[in-house]
Scaffold this active site. Structure first.
Site, short mmCIF file in Angstrom:
data_model
loop_
_atom_site.label_atom_id
_atom_site.label_comp_id
_atom_site.label_asym_id
_atom_site.label_seq_id
_atom_site.Cartn_x
_atom_site.Cartn_y
_atom_site.Cartn_z
N MET A 1 41.12 42.66 44.73
CA MET A 1 39.74 42.92 44.33
C MET A 1 38.74 42.68 45.46
SD MET A 1 37.63 41.41 41.07
CE MET A 1 37.60 39.71 41.62
N TYR B 1 36.21 48.17 42.85
CA TYR B 1 36.30 46.94 43.65
C TYR B 1 35.83 47.19 45.07
CZ TYR B 1 39.39 44.96 40.03
OH TYR B 1 39.93 44.50 38.85
N ASP C 1 47.56 45.23 42.96
CA ASP C 1 46.61 45.71 41.95
C ASP C 1 45.22 45.86 42.55
OD1 ASP C 1 45.94 45.81 38.77
OD2 ASP C 1 44.37 44.71 39.85
N HIS D 1 40.19 50.90 32.78
CA HIS D 1 39.76 49.57 33.20
C HIS D 1 38.94 48.87 32.12
CE1 HIS D 1 38.16 47.14 36.93
NE2 HIS D 1 38.60 46.36 35.97
N SER E 1 43.04 48.00 29.80
CA SER E 1 42.53 46.68 30.12
C SER E 1 41.27 46.41 29.32
CB SER E 1 42.24 46.59 31.62
OG SER E 1 41.81 45.30 31.99
N ASN E 2 41.01 45.12 29.08
CA ASN E 2 39.78 44.71 28.39
C ASN E 2 39.60 45.45 27.07
OD1 ASN E 2 38.81 42.97 30.63
ND2 ASN E 2 38.71 44.90 31.73
#
Length: 326
Positions: free
Chosen positions: A21, A53, A48, A138, A168-169
């Protein structure tokens, strides 16, 4: 470095994944190359990143810096075939200056079909590769019909630009809906769920959108085709420093008697073992089997990476694991 199967794909990936990141922003390119080399030399393979990012560290950062550095590293080392490469789309921010340093949720690009197709092409260009091994949505996008998103992702797999997809999330009920739609229509189903997961358990009343709770763990046990990828496993390093924990935003969803009891048990055992509490948390995660997570670390410096890799050498007995779990 131990490996584990990704979902039920037959794909073996390293149990400790390296998050990139901050590479290209807070971690300069030369240092990032050293860290990536060190990770591969230790036996790691799972790297990843994400297209967004990282736009937030400083003025002038726009997103894409991490993918660009990774692309240069892959080209310089000629090692694309040694890396299981994941990136993410849907959380691109078009106007970073509007949100930098502010608490409100940014206006993300979303998971529309055209948006994801363009986002992936841009990511592939920055990464200097014709495909990624794992592509995540994401940030879950409830404004776009899931049917549109899933059909688009399936098209990206069929085009050879993506090998596997993930999410994700996302809340558990949404994940179940996603899996049901994929089964019904024959679309590419997610094989990875990237969520925040650590040794501390979320407190009652916490916002569970991005944090694994008991219900989600139960769902994952019943659906072994989806692997948990645990991000922020050491919660920005708060386990090592009581002063840092005091008032730290990372503690917001965890603070309470349960967290205090767990921190006390963890600190005592870490002292007995001669390791840091952060390392013990990583070791605890690496020992989990039901479900067995992939632990994603995001070190900023080589020393932080070495500390994380040190957790691989910590072998916990059944008694020690029972003490921590209890």
């Amino acid at each position: 470095m131990q490996t584990t199967e990704l979902g039920r794909t037959g794909e073996q990936v390293s149990k400790l994944s390296l998050g990139a990141m901050l590479m290209g922003t807070r971690t300069d390119e030369q240092t990032a190359f050293r860290m990536l080399d060190r990770y591969l030399d230790s036996g790691g393979s799972f790297v990843d990143t994400a297209d967004c990012y990282a736009w937030w560290p400083a003025p002038g950062n726009t997103g894409g810096e991490s993918e660009t550095v990774l692309g240069r590293w892959l080209a310089a080392r000629g090692n694309r075939d040694r890396v299981f490469l994941s990136t993410k789309g849907s959380a691109w921010v078009s106007d970073p200056d509007r949100y930098r340093g502010r608490p409100e949720r940014p206006d993300y690009a979303g998971a529309g079909a055209d948006t994801l197709r363009k986002a992936l092409d841009d990511s592939l260009t920055r990464l200097g590769t014709d495909h990624v091994d794992l592509y995540y949505v994401h940030v879950d996008d409830r404004a776009t019909p899931l049917e549109e998103t899933l059909a688009a992702l399936t098209g990206l797999v069929q085009a050879g630009k993506v090998r596997h997809i993930g999410w994700s999330n996302v809340r558990t009920w949404r994940l179940e809906r996603i899996l049901g739609l994929c089964d019904r229509h024959g679309w590419q189903a997610p094989v990875a769920l990237q969520q925040q997961h650590s040794y501390l358990r979320p407190a009652p009343g916490a916002r569970y959108l991005s944090i694994v709770d008991d219900e989600q763990l139960d769902h994952l046990r019943a659906n072994p085709s989806v692997s948990l990828v645990a991000y922020s496993p050491i919660l920005k390093g708060i386990y090592d420093d009581p002063a840092k924990r005091d008032g730290h935003p990372a503690m917001g969803d965890y603070a309470g008697p349960d967290a205090e009891a767990r921190l006390a048990r963890l600190t005592t055992m870490a002292g007995d073992l001669g390791v840091t509490p952060n390392q013990l948390v990583l070791a605890w995660l690496l020992h989990q089997t039901d479900p067995a997570p992939i632990t994603l670390v995001g070190p900023r410096t080589p020393d932080q990476l070495d500390t994380a890799l040190g957790a691989l050498d910590i072998k916990l007995t059944d008694e020690q694991r029972t003490l921590l779990d209890g």
